[in-house]
Design a protein around this motif. Sequence first.
Motif, PDB file in Angstrom:
ATOM      1  N   GLU A 148       0.853  -1.209   0.000  1.00 60.30           N
ATOM      2  CA  GLU A 148       0.000   0.000   0.000  1.00 60.30           C
ATOM      3  C   GLU A 148       0.880   1.247   0.000  1.00 60.30           C
ATOM      4  N   GLU A 149       1.900   1.212   0.841  1.00 58.70           N
ATOM      5  CA  GLU A 149       2.819   2.354   0.920  1.00 58.70           C
ATOM      6  C   GLU A 149       3.526   2.562  -0.408  1.00 58.70           C
ATOM      7  N   LEU A 150       3.984   1.461  -0.962  1.00 59.93           N
ATOM      8  CA  LEU A 150       4.709   1.503  -2.238  1.00 59.93           C
ATOM      9  C   LEU A 150       3.849   2.112  -3.335  1.00 59.93           C
ATOM     10  N   TRP A 151       2.585   1.713  -3.342  1.00 58.67           N
ATOM     11  CA  TRP A 151       1.657   2.140  -4.399  1.00 58.67           C
ATOM     12  C   TRP A 151       1.430   3.651  -4.391  1.00 58.67           C
ATOM     13  N   ALA A 152       1.616   4.246  -3.203  1.00 57.16           N
ATOM     14  CA  ALA A 152       1.349   5.687  -3.076  1.00 57.16           C
ATOM     15  C   ALA A 152       2.548   6.534  -3.523  1.00 57.16           C
ATOM     16  N   ILE A 153       3.657   5.876  -3.814  1.00 62.74           N
ATOM     17  CA  ILE A 153       4.893   6.588  -4.169  1.00 62.74           C
ATOM     18  C   ILE A 153       5.001   6.720  -5.693  1.00 62.74           C
ATOM     19  N   PRO A 154       5.479   7.851  -6.193  1.00 64.00           N
ATOM     20  CA  PRO A 154       5.650   7.947  -7.658  1.00 64.00           C
ATOM     21  C   PRO A 154       6.527   6.810  -8.193  1.00 64.00           C
ATOM     22  N   GLY A 155       6.030   6.094  -9.161  1.00 63.02           N
ATOM     23  CA  GLY A 155       6.775   4.975  -9.752  1.00 63.02           C
ATOM     24  C   GLY A 155       6.526   3.647  -9.035  1.00 63.02           C
ATOM     25  N   GLY A 156       5.980   3.712  -7.819  1.00 67.41           N
ATOM     26  CA  GLY A 156       5.800   2.491  -7.008  1.00 67.41           C
ATOM     27  C   GLY A 156       4.876   1.476  -7.665  1.00 67.41           C
ATOM     28  N   SER A 157       3.893   1.970  -8.398  1.00 65.87           N
ATOM     29  CA  SER A 157       2.933   1.034  -9.007  1.00 65.87           C
ATOM     30  C   SER A 157       3.469   0.459 -10.321  1.00 65.87           C
ATOM     31  N   GLU A 158       4.711   0.794 -10.643  1.00 64.84           N
ATOM     32  CA  GLU A 158       5.287   0.253 -11.887  1.00 64.84           C
ATOM     33  C   GLU A 158       6.078  -1.026 -11.648  1.00 64.84           C
ATOM     34  N   ILE A 159       6.007  -1.580 -10.451  1.00 58.12           N
ATOM     35  CA  ILE A 159       6.791  -2.789 -10.169  1.00 58.12           C
ATOM     36  C   ILE A 159       6.329  -3.962 -11.033  1.00 58.12           C
ATOM     37  N   ALA A 160       7.283  -4.845 -11.314  1.00 57.54           N
ATOM     38  CA  ALA A 160       6.992  -5.998 -12.174  1.00 57.54           C
ATOM     39  C   ALA A 160       6.606  -7.230 -11.368  1.00 57.54           C
ATOM     40  N   THR A 161       7.030  -7.280 -10.099  1.00 54.72           N
ATOM     41  CA  THR A 161       6.712  -8.453  -9.277  1.00 54.72           C
ATOM     42  C   THR A 161       6.998  -8.178  -7.808  1.00 54.72           C
ATOM     43  N   ASN A 162       6.473  -9.059  -6.962  1.00 54.23           N
ATOM     44  CA  ASN A 162       6.831  -9.105  -5.546  1.00 54.23           C
ATOM     45  C   ASN A 162       7.260 -10.550  -5.312  1.00 54.23           C
ATOM     46  N   GLN A 163       8.517 -10.745  -4.949  1.00 50.12           N
ATOM     47  CA  GLN A 163       9.029 -12.106  -4.742  1.00 50.12           C
ATOM     48  C   GLN A 163       8.887 -12.472  -3.266  1.00 50.12           C
ATOM     49  N   VAL A 164       8.141 -13.531  -2.987  1.00 51.95           N
ATOM     50  CA  VAL A 164       7.842 -13.884  -1.588  1.00 51.95           C
ATOM     51  C   VAL A 164       7.933 -15.396  -1.343  1.00 51.95           C
ATOM     52  N   LEU A 165       7.991 -15.732  -0.057  1.00 53.80           N
ATOM     53  CA  LEU A 165       7.989 -17.137   0.345  1.00 53.80           C
ATOM     54  C   LEU A 165       6.593 -17.715   0.115  1.00 53.80           C
ATOM     55  N   TYR A 166       6.524 -18.725  -0.723  1.00 57.22           N
ATOM     56  CA  TYR A 166       5.211 -19.296  -1.042  1.00 57.22           C
ATOM     57  C   TYR A 166       5.390 -20.733  -1.506  1.00 57.22           C
ATOM     58  N   ASN A 167       4.824 -21.641  -0.756  1.00 58.00           N
ATOM     59  CA  ASN A 167       4.810 -23.051  -1.160  1.00 58.00           C
ATOM     60  C   ASN A 167       3.669 -23.745  -0.422  1.00 58.00           C
ATOM     61  N   LEU A 168       3.485 -25.027  -0.704  1.00 56.81           N
ATOM     62  CA  LEU A 168       2.359 -25.771  -0.111  1.00 56.81           C
ATOM     63  C   LEU A 168       2.308 -25.672   1.409  1.00 56.81           C
ATOM     64  N   SER A 169       3.469 -25.586   2.048  1.00 62.06           N
ATOM     65  CA  SER A 169       3.490 -25.551   3.512  1.00 62.06           C
ATOM     66  C   SER A 169       3.554 -24.126   4.060  1.00 62.06           C
ATOM     67  N   ARG A 170       3.616 -23.142   3.180  1.00 62.94           N
ATOM     68  CA  ARG A 170       3.675 -21.731   3.598  1.00 62.94           C
ATOM     69  C   ARG A 170       2.719 -20.938   2.742  1.00 62.94           C
ATOM     70  N   ARG A 171       1.472 -20.904   3.165  1.00 58.54           N
ATOM     71  CA  ARG A 171       0.443 -20.314   2.318  1.00 58.54           C
ATOM     72  C   ARG A 171      -0.052 -18.963   2.842  1.00 58.54           C
ATOM     73  N   GLY A 172       0.741 -18.363   3.748  1.00 58.66           N
ATOM     74  CA  GLY A 172       0.351 -17.072   4.323  1.00 58.66           C
ATOM     75  C   GLY A 172       0.093 -16.001   3.270  1.00 58.66           C
ATOM     76  N   ALA A 173       0.832 -16.064   2.167  1.00 58.99           N
ATOM     77  CA  ALA A 173       0.697 -15.052   1.104  1.00 58.99           C
ATOM     78  C   ALA A 173      -0.709 -15.039   0.505  1.00 58.99           C
ATOM     79  N   GLU A 174      -1.433 -16.160   0.671  1.00 56.78           N
ATOM     80  CA  GLU A 174      -2.738 -16.247   0.028  1.00 56.78           C
ATOM     81  C   GLU A 174      -3.828 -15.461   0.733  1.00 56.78           C
ATOM     82  N   TRP A 175      -3.605 -15.197   2.037  1.00 59.07           N
ATOM     83  CA  TRP A 175      -4.692 -14.593   2.805  1.00 59.07           C
ATOM     84  C   TRP A 175      -5.052 -13.208   2.267  1.00 59.07           C
ATOM     85  N   ALA A 176      -4.049 -12.336   2.134  1.00 60.39           N
ATOM     86  CA  ALA A 176      -4.347 -10.973   1.681  1.00 60.39           C
ATOM     87  C   ALA A 176      -3.472 -10.528   0.506  1.00 60.39           C
ATOM     88  N   LEU A 177      -2.212 -10.973   0.514  1.00 59.08           N
ATOM     89  CA  LEU A 177      -1.279 -10.442  -0.485  1.00 59.08           C
ATOM     90  C   LEU A 177      -1.604 -10.874  -1.917  1.00 59.08           C
TER      91      LEU A 177
END
Length: 277
Positions: A148-177
């Motif tokens: 949210e913070e990033l999106w409010a910054i000039p150029g912030g919404s131009e990102i190509a990806t967010n690299q995060v921990l995500y696998n069958l045993s770590r599904r926290g990213a699915e809740w909101a992100l």
Amino acid sequence: MKMVGLPAGEEVPAFGIGTWRMGDDARTRAEEIATLRLALELGARLIDTAEMYGEGRAESLIVEAIGDRRDEAFIVSKVYPHNASRKGAVAACDRSLKRLGTDRIDLYLLHWRGTIPLEETIGAFVALRDAGKIRHFGVSNFDVDDMEELWAIPGGSEIATNQVLYNLSRRGAEWALLPWLRKRRVPMMAYSPVEQGRLLDDGKLSQFARAHQMTPAQAALGWLLAKDDVIVIPKTGNRERLKENLGALEQPLTKEQLGELERLFPPPKGPQGLEML
Ligand code: NAP
């Protein structure tokens, strides 16, 4: 090769290769180089690295592996948060370029959120892109509040990806992100997709894999590859294991198989934040 579209329109392979801990051990170096070369040949031409990995050793190994095939590779590298100031990020990028033996990094990420204001980092990324030293930029380990913070910054919404921990045993990213990113059409890059190897010893996964004539790694990667906007970057420094992992693309999981995995590894049932390794 299955492809994933970046917001700017370019398509990148949905299956890349991670390089954390590559170049750390002289005894495995030759096989690691051969594995990266094979990855290029087999279409897994997205290579993920960082200035942090072996303090530049992984970046230096990549140039040996890709040699004169630079144009085929899509190189992702990352800047340390403490280097991500307006001037510091430019200097760090120059050092990475030198180690990588190239004039451009295809995607340059802020490795995780630090104390330097995001405006500075994004300002540096935009300047690097304008100078042609990077082609795209993005972030890593950012949860929704950071996004949210990033999106409010000039150029912030131009990102190509967010690299995060995500696998069958770590599904926290699915809740909101993940829903947040999907709404804005930003693909996610899943790191540690086999939980650094630990997931492969999971009894439930092994049993599932056996029952469906695949390996645990193929099941774990197949589950991620079933998502259209997720890029996976499993690390292996071994050609046989690379071929095994790529097998996940040859036999996409069926709806029934995906349903079974959902039951074995349920998604978060309540608010859950992003985890980080
Ligand atoms: P990973 O890819 O989940 O697992 C890598 C480990 O699993 C290695 O020890 C590898 O050993 C083993 N492995 C891979 N395929 C296998 C197979 N088929 N059978 C048995 N073992 C297998 O973990 P990761 O390296 O943490 O994550 C992948 C990449 O994501 C990293 O290399 C890095 O580029 C990136 N990453 C980013 C962050 C971040 O903060 N942005 C954090 C962590 C990772 P062998 O090499 O011996 O095959």
